[in-house]
Design a protein around this motif. Structure first.
Motif, PDB file in Angstrom:
ATOM      1  N   SER A   1      -0.517  12.519   1.585  1.00 15.31           N
ATOM      2  CA  SER A   1       0.037  13.688   2.172  1.00 15.31           C
ATOM      3  C   SER A   1       0.265  14.819   1.104  1.00 15.31           C
ATOM      4  O   SER A   1       0.340  15.952   1.301  1.00 15.31           O
ATOM      5  CB  SER A   1       1.380  13.459   2.692  1.00 15.31           C
ATOM      6  N   GLU A   2       0.241  14.450  -0.311  1.00 10.75           N
ATOM      7  CA  GLU A   2       0.124  15.389  -1.121  1.00 10.75           C
ATOM      8  C   GLU A   2      -1.178  16.240  -1.289  1.00 10.75           C
ATOM      9  O   GLU A   2      -2.193  15.768  -0.793  1.00 10.75           O
ATOM     10  CB  GLU A   2       0.420  14.835  -2.447  1.00 10.75           C
ATOM     11  N   PRO A   3      -1.230  17.395  -1.804  1.00 13.85           N
ATOM     12  CA  PRO A   3      -2.572  18.242  -2.197  1.00 13.85           C
ATOM     13  C   PRO A   3      -3.304  17.577  -3.185  1.00 13.85           C
ATOM     14  O   PRO A   3      -3.091  16.486  -3.757  1.00 13.85           O
ATOM     15  CB  PRO A   3      -1.995  19.516  -2.849  1.00 13.85           C
TER      16      PRO A   3
ATOM     17  N   LEU B   1      -3.722   2.312   2.852  1.00 10.50           N
ATOM     18  CA  LEU B   1      -2.745   3.437   2.819  1.00 10.50           C
ATOM     19  C   LEU B   1      -1.202   2.884   2.436  1.00 10.50           C
ATOM     20  O   LEU B   1      -0.374   3.489   2.429  1.00 10.50           O
ATOM     21  CB  LEU B   1      -2.662   4.092   4.210  1.00 10.50           C
ATOM     22  N   ASN B   2      -0.940   1.544   2.538  1.00  3.30           N
ATOM     23  CA  ASN B   2       0.235   0.785   2.334  1.00  3.30           C
ATOM     24  C   ASN B   2       0.303   0.540   0.693  1.00  3.30           C
ATOM     25  O   ASN B   2       1.426   0.040   0.436  1.00  3.30           O
ATOM     26  CB  ASN B   2       0.437  -0.467   3.043  1.00  3.30           C
ATOM     27  N   ASN B   3      -0.784   0.739  -0.021  1.00  2.00           N
ATOM     28  CA  ASN B   3      -0.674   0.330  -1.451  1.00  2.00           C
ATOM     29  C   ASN B   3      -1.659   1.115  -2.021  1.00  2.00           C
ATOM     30  O   ASN B   3      -2.660   0.700  -2.163  1.00  2.00           O
ATOM     31  CB  ASN B   3      -1.176  -1.161  -1.588  1.00  2.00           C
ATOM     32  N   MET B   4      -1.412   2.468  -2.751  1.00  2.00           N
ATOM     33  CA  MET B   4      -2.205   3.202  -3.355  1.00  2.00           C
ATOM     34  C   MET B   4      -1.443   4.084  -4.267  1.00  2.00           C
ATOM     35  O   MET B   4      -0.131   3.886  -4.385  1.00  2.00           O
ATOM     36  CB  MET B   4      -2.847   4.099  -2.377  1.00  2.00           C
ATOM     37  N   PRO B   5      -1.995   4.607  -5.334  1.00  2.44           N
ATOM     38  CA  PRO B   5      -1.428   5.191  -6.649  1.00  2.44           C
ATOM     39  C   PRO B   5      -0.744   6.580  -6.200  1.00  2.44           C
ATOM     40  O   PRO B   5      -0.289   7.193  -7.173  1.00  2.44           O
ATOM     41  CB  PRO B   5      -2.531   5.107  -7.506  1.00  2.44           C
TER      42      PRO B   5
ATOM     43  N   PRO C   1      -8.162   8.879  -0.211  1.00  2.00           N
ATOM     44  CA  PRO C   1      -7.439   8.112   0.888  1.00  2.00           C
ATOM     45  C   PRO C   1      -8.029   7.261   1.638  1.00  2.00           C
ATOM     46  O   PRO C   1      -7.785   6.163   2.152  1.00  2.00           O
ATOM     47  CB  PRO C   1      -6.762   9.280   1.539  1.00  2.00           C
ATOM     48  N   ALA C   2      -9.326   7.705   2.002  1.00  2.00           N
ATOM     49  CA  ALA C   2     -10.342   7.156   2.909  1.00  2.00           C
ATOM     50  C   ALA C   2     -10.702   5.495   2.295  1.00  2.00           C
ATOM     51  O   ALA C   2     -11.350   4.644   3.059  1.00  2.00           O
ATOM     52  CB  ALA C   2     -11.808   7.798   3.025  1.00  2.00           C
ATOM     53  N   GLY C   3     -10.757   5.474   0.921  1.00  2.00           N
ATOM     54  CA  GLY C   3     -11.123   4.253   0.413  1.00  2.00           C
ATOM     55  C   GLY C   3      -9.879   3.435  -0.156  1.00  2.00           C
ATOM     56  O   GLY C   3      -9.883   2.223  -0.653  1.00  2.00           O
ATOM     57  N   GLN C   4      -8.554   3.723   0.257  1.00  2.00           N
ATOM     58  CA  GLN C   4      -7.648   3.108  -0.092  1.00  2.00           C
ATOM     59  C   GLN C   4      -6.767   2.211   1.044  1.00  2.00           C
ATOM     60  O   GLN C   4      -7.005   2.861   2.258  1.00  2.00           O
ATOM     61  CB  GLN C   4      -6.367   4.175  -0.587  1.00  2.00           C
TER      62      GLN C   4
END
Length: 308
Positions: A107-109, A99-103, A94-97
């Motif tokens: 918030s999931e494990p 957050l409004n457009n990611m695969p 997530p740090a490299g994504q």
């Protein structure tokens, strides 16, 4: 000074398929991605790098470019096969994504994030338009280590469950030697690929590259041109470019490849694609014919990248 390679064992003057020493880099291509991937494959590239990171890569468009190339007949009319090319992608935290457009849902494990990311990559990079049943990935890299070693090892163990059926090999990018050693020691499926910046700030990863050679890990470089304007102006690069009648960029690529490094090349020019592939062959042929002068140039180049 004793060189790490002899001229006879040099990657550049071996019988390797020199086009496989390049990987076509697909970052920042945006809406040109599909056409450029197809163009690179048409011009002789046989390896493609991407990532499940919409912020910088259009992985779905990479897949469309691959399928467009596969759908055409090859030279001599033969059918092109997925096995003719090497395709690698990455799981990005997530740090490299964006957050409004990611695969995946951040918030999931972690396991759900990785499995969702891999599933999307298998779908995006499928060789057949109508099915991802036979889709596989030649390599999946962790785009970077996770915040802790334990989390990095956990992510690696999750990816191991896909090998060898859906993923053939695993790797990691933007990694330091201690983290790579920890993965090597803790893993069942050992790292096959490291992809790092090749530039002075890391002192050209000398100890890390030595570890990769010892462990049979392929080292891939990015920022090879952008991060090294001084090498482009260096004496051995200029001398090889003039002697072999190739561009300075190609001459630098040749010296880097001779260090057992696979180079990411993201050119958007068809002319440069052909010139780079043909130029590496020309430089190799010149090196074979001029062994002593090539050896001199190579030793000077190695001195240029020694730590200060």
């Amino acid at each position: 000074m004793t060189s790490a390679h002899s001229a006879s064992s040099s990657v550049l003057v071996s019988d390797s398929f020199t086009e496989l020493r390049f990987i076509y880099g697909t970052a920042w291509k945006k809406d040109r991605t599909k056409g450029l991937v197809e163009l690179a494959l048409e011009n002789g590239f046989r390896a493609v790098d991407t990532a499940a990171q919409p912020r910088h890569y259009q992985e779905e468009e990479v897949g469309r470019g691959i399928r467009a190339w596969l759908s055409k007949r090859g030279d001599g009319g033969g059918v092109r096969e997925r096995g003719d090319i090497y395709v690698q992608t990455k799981y990005t935290t997530p740090a490299g994504q964006d957050l409004n457009n990611m695969p995946y849902d951040p918030s999931e494990p972690l396991e759900t994030q990785i499995r969702t990311s891999v599933a999307s990559s298998l779908r995006n990079l499928r060789p057949q338009e109508d099915s991802d049943e036979n889709s596989y990935l030649d390599c999946v890299l962790l785009h970077s280590p996770l915040p802790t070693i334990n989390q990095t090892i956990q992510a690696w163990k999750i990816l191991e469950t896909y090998v060898p059926d859906r993923i053939r090999a695993l790797g990691i990018s933007n990694v330091t030697l201690p983290v790579l050693q920890a993965i090597q020691e803790s893993s069942t499926i050992k790292p096959s690929v490291v992809q790092n910046r090749f530039y002075p700030q890391t002192r050209y990863d000398g100890p890390l590259r030595a570890f990769c050679r010892e462990q049979g890990i392929s080292y891939q470089s990015f920022w090879t041109l952008t991060g090294n304007p001084h090498l482009l102006r260096s004496e051995p690069v200029s001398s090889l470019a003039q002697a072999a009648n190739v561009g300075t960029a190609t001459a630098l690529y040749a010296f880097v490849m001779d260090l057992d490094i696979m180079v990411l090349n993201g050119t958007t020019s068809a002319n440069h694609m052909r010139e780079d592939l043909d130029g590496i062959r020309k430089a190799r042929d010149w090196a074979i014919a001029n062994g002593s002068e090539w050896e001199r140039m190579r030793r000077v180049f190695e001195h240029c990248i020694l730590p200060l």
